[in-house]
Design a protein around this motif. Structure first.
Motif, PDB file in Angstrom:
ATOM      1  N   GLN A   1       0.838  -1.203   0.000  1.00  0.00           N
ATOM      2  CA  GLN A   1       0.000   0.000   0.000  1.00  0.00           C
ATOM      3  C   GLN A   1       0.873   1.254   0.000  1.00  0.00           C
ATOM      4  OE1 GLN A   1      -2.387  -0.545   3.508  1.00  0.00           O
ATOM      5  NE2 GLN A   1      -3.403  -2.370   2.707  1.00  0.00           N
ATOM      6  N   PHE A   2       1.939   1.207   0.790  1.00  0.00           N
ATOM      7  CA  PHE A   2       2.856   2.345   0.864  1.00  0.00           C
ATOM      8  C   PHE A   2       3.493   2.615  -0.500  1.00  0.00           C
ATOM      9  CE2 PHE A   2       7.379   3.515   1.389  1.00  0.00           C
ATOM     10  CZ  PHE A   2       7.228   4.783   1.941  1.00  0.00           C
ATOM     11  N   ALA A   3       3.943   1.550  -1.177  1.00  0.00           N
ATOM     12  CA  ALA A   3       4.581   1.713  -2.483  1.00  0.00           C
ATOM     13  C   ALA A   3       3.603   2.286  -3.508  1.00  0.00           C
ATOM     14  CB  ALA A   3       5.129   0.373  -2.957  1.00  0.00           C
ATOM     15  N   ALA A   4       2.346   1.865  -3.444  1.00  0.00           N
ATOM     16  CA  ALA A   4       1.347   2.375  -4.382  1.00  0.00           C
ATOM     17  C   ALA A   4       1.120   3.867  -4.165  1.00  0.00           C
ATOM     18  CB  ALA A   4       0.043   1.607  -4.219  1.00  0.00           C
ATOM     19  N   GLN A   5       1.085   4.303  -2.902  1.00  0.00           N
ATOM     20  CA  GLN A   5       0.902   5.732  -2.611  1.00  0.00           C
ATOM     21  C   GLN A   5       2.132   6.535  -3.017  1.00  0.00           C
ATOM     22  OE1 GLN A   5      -0.070   6.099   1.531  1.00  0.00           O
ATOM     23  NE2 GLN A   5      -1.913   4.863   1.380  1.00  0.00           N
ATOM     24  N   ALA A   6       3.314   5.956  -2.833  1.00  0.00           N
ATOM     25  CA  ALA A   6       4.549   6.677  -3.141  1.00  0.00           C
ATOM     26  C   ALA A   6       4.640   7.023  -4.614  1.00  0.00           C
ATOM     27  CB  ALA A   6       5.757   5.844  -2.721  1.00  0.00           C
ATOM     28  N   ALA A   7       4.044   6.205  -5.466  1.00  0.00           N
ATOM     29  CA  ALA A   7       4.137   6.428  -6.909  1.00  0.00           C
ATOM     30  C   ALA A   7       3.519   7.753  -7.335  1.00  0.00           C
ATOM     31  CB  ALA A   7       3.466   5.275  -7.648  1.00  0.00           C
ATOM     32  N   ASP A   8       2.630   8.304  -6.513  1.00  0.00           N
ATOM     33  CA  ASP A   8       1.950   9.562  -6.855  1.00  0.00           C
ATOM     34  C   ASP A   8       2.639  10.780  -6.259  1.00  0.00           C
ATOM     35  OD1 ASP A   8      -0.034   8.176  -8.245  1.00  0.00           O
ATOM     36  OD2 ASP A   8      -1.206   7.859  -6.417  1.00  0.00           O
ATOM     37  N   HIS A   9       3.821  10.593  -5.674  1.00  0.00           N
ATOM     38  CA  HIS A   9       4.510  11.687  -4.993  1.00  0.00           C
ATOM     39  C   HIS A   9       5.731  12.137  -5.800  1.00  0.00           C
ATOM     40  CE1 HIS A   9       1.968  10.388  -1.675  1.00  0.00           C
ATOM     41  NE2 HIS A   9       2.306  11.469  -1.024  1.00  0.00           N
ATOM     42  N   PRO A  10       6.323  13.274  -5.418  1.00  0.00           N
ATOM     43  CA  PRO A  10       7.511  13.774  -6.121  1.00  0.00           C
ATOM     44  C   PRO A  10       8.690  12.813  -6.033  1.00  0.00           C
ATOM     45  CG  PRO A  10       6.540  15.480  -4.718  1.00  0.00           C
ATOM     46  CD  PRO A  10       5.856  14.197  -4.373  1.00  0.00           C
ATOM     47  N   PRO A  11       9.680  12.985  -6.928  1.00  0.00           N
ATOM     48  CA  PRO A  11      10.811  12.044  -6.996  1.00  0.00           C
ATOM     49  C   PRO A  11      11.545  11.857  -5.675  1.00  0.00           C
ATOM     50  CG  PRO A  11      10.784  13.430  -8.942  1.00  0.00           C
ATOM     51  CD  PRO A  11       9.713  13.959  -8.039  1.00  0.00           C
ATOM     52  N   PHE A  12      11.740  12.939  -4.906  1.00  0.00           N
ATOM     53  CA  PHE A  12      12.468  12.790  -3.644  1.00  0.00           C
ATOM     54  C   PHE A  12      11.737  11.836  -2.717  1.00  0.00           C
ATOM     55  CE2 PHE A  12      13.027  14.062   0.812  1.00  0.00           C
ATOM     56  CZ  PHE A  12      14.386  13.856   0.952  1.00  0.00           C
ATOM     57  N   PHE A  13      10.418  11.956  -2.665  1.00  0.00           N
ATOM     58  CA  PHE A  13       9.620  11.073  -1.811  1.00  0.00           C
ATOM     59  C   PHE A  13       9.751   9.621  -2.280  1.00  0.00           C
ATOM     60  CE2 PHE A  13       5.840   8.747  -0.695  1.00  0.00           C
ATOM     61  CZ  PHE A  13       5.554   9.143   0.600  1.00  0.00           C
ATOM     62  N   ILE A  14       9.706   9.427  -3.598  1.00  0.00           N
ATOM     63  CA  ILE A  14       9.822   8.081  -4.148  1.00  0.00           C
ATOM     64  C   ILE A  14      11.180   7.477  -3.797  1.00  0.00           C
ATOM     65  CG2 ILE A  14       9.861   6.725  -6.273  1.00  0.00           C
ATOM     66  CD1 ILE A  14       7.885   8.761  -7.448  1.00  0.00           C
TER      67      ILE A  14
END
Length: 223
Positions: A183-196
């Protein structure tokens, strides 16, 4: 002495008298306290003091800290585990725990300071509200299981997913931990590159620490 320094000193005196331990932090305007809730969990109160040309605002937050989960999360993110840097597994702003209809300006009107004459009243009000409205939130959070259950029942943001995954893995509940990471990885995909990038670092460090084969996970870690 500046009014904000006087406020901090008075707050420390008052909270220590009530059994809270002051914990020095790197971010100097956040005044933090802990006290044991159980052998597993620390309860915390952090007060972010900010000053402008007119007043000092106080924004208190409460939390339940599981020290080992916090230590591992800091390590997984490449941060040092320094004193006072422990992050709460479960937390809430005191403003959000106040009775319905409370003013959104409480950090200024109730806990804030305009002049030195306001300091005692503001600190007393903050401490009373921690006892009356913060403690009922913290009281059920006595064990790691309590904190895990709370996070599983509520909406979470990314840092809480990290805490929950680590806590589950510490209890050898690895399949559940991997579901949370998915779930965390799926949410991270929608965030800026630094967050990813930070998310990838966390996941990779997590898998390495707990000896989990990266090819066994069902979500992409990216390059």
């Amino acid at each position: 002495m500046r009014a904000i320094d006087l406020t901090e000193r008075r707050l420390i005196e008052s909270m220590e008298a009530d059994g809270w331990e002051h914990v020095a932090r790197a971010d100097g305007d956040v005044v933090s306290f802990v006290r044991p809730a159980s052998p597993e969990i620390l309860h915390s109160v952090s007060v972010d003091l900010t000053e402008d040309d007119y007043s000092i605002q106080a924004n208190p937050a409460l939390g339940a800290v599981h020290p080992e989960t916090s230590r591992l999360n800091a390590r997984f993110l490449g941060r040092s585990d320094r004193p006072g840097a422990a992050t709460a597994m479960v937390g809430a702003a005191l403003q959000d725990l106040m009775p319905a209809g409370s003013s959104p300006l409480l950090p200024i009107t109730r806990w804030g300071v305009v002049s030195a004459d306001d300091i005692d009243g503001a600190v007393n009000a903050l401490q009373a509200d921690v006892a009356d409205y913060g403690q009922p939130f913290l009281r059920p959070l006595q064990t790691l299981d309590d904190c895990i259950g709370h996070l599983q029942r509520t909406d979470r943001y990314y840092a809480q997913d990290q805490h929950l995954a680590t806590a589950l893995a510490l209890q050898d509940r690895v399949p559940e931990a991997l579901q949370v990471l998915e779930q965390f990885a799926a949410q991270a995909a929608d965030h800026p590159p630094f967050f990813i990038q930070r998310g990838r670092l966390f996941v990779r460090s997590f898998l390495e620490h707990f000896g989990i084969d990266p090819t066994a996970v069902r979500f992409a870690l990216g390059s």
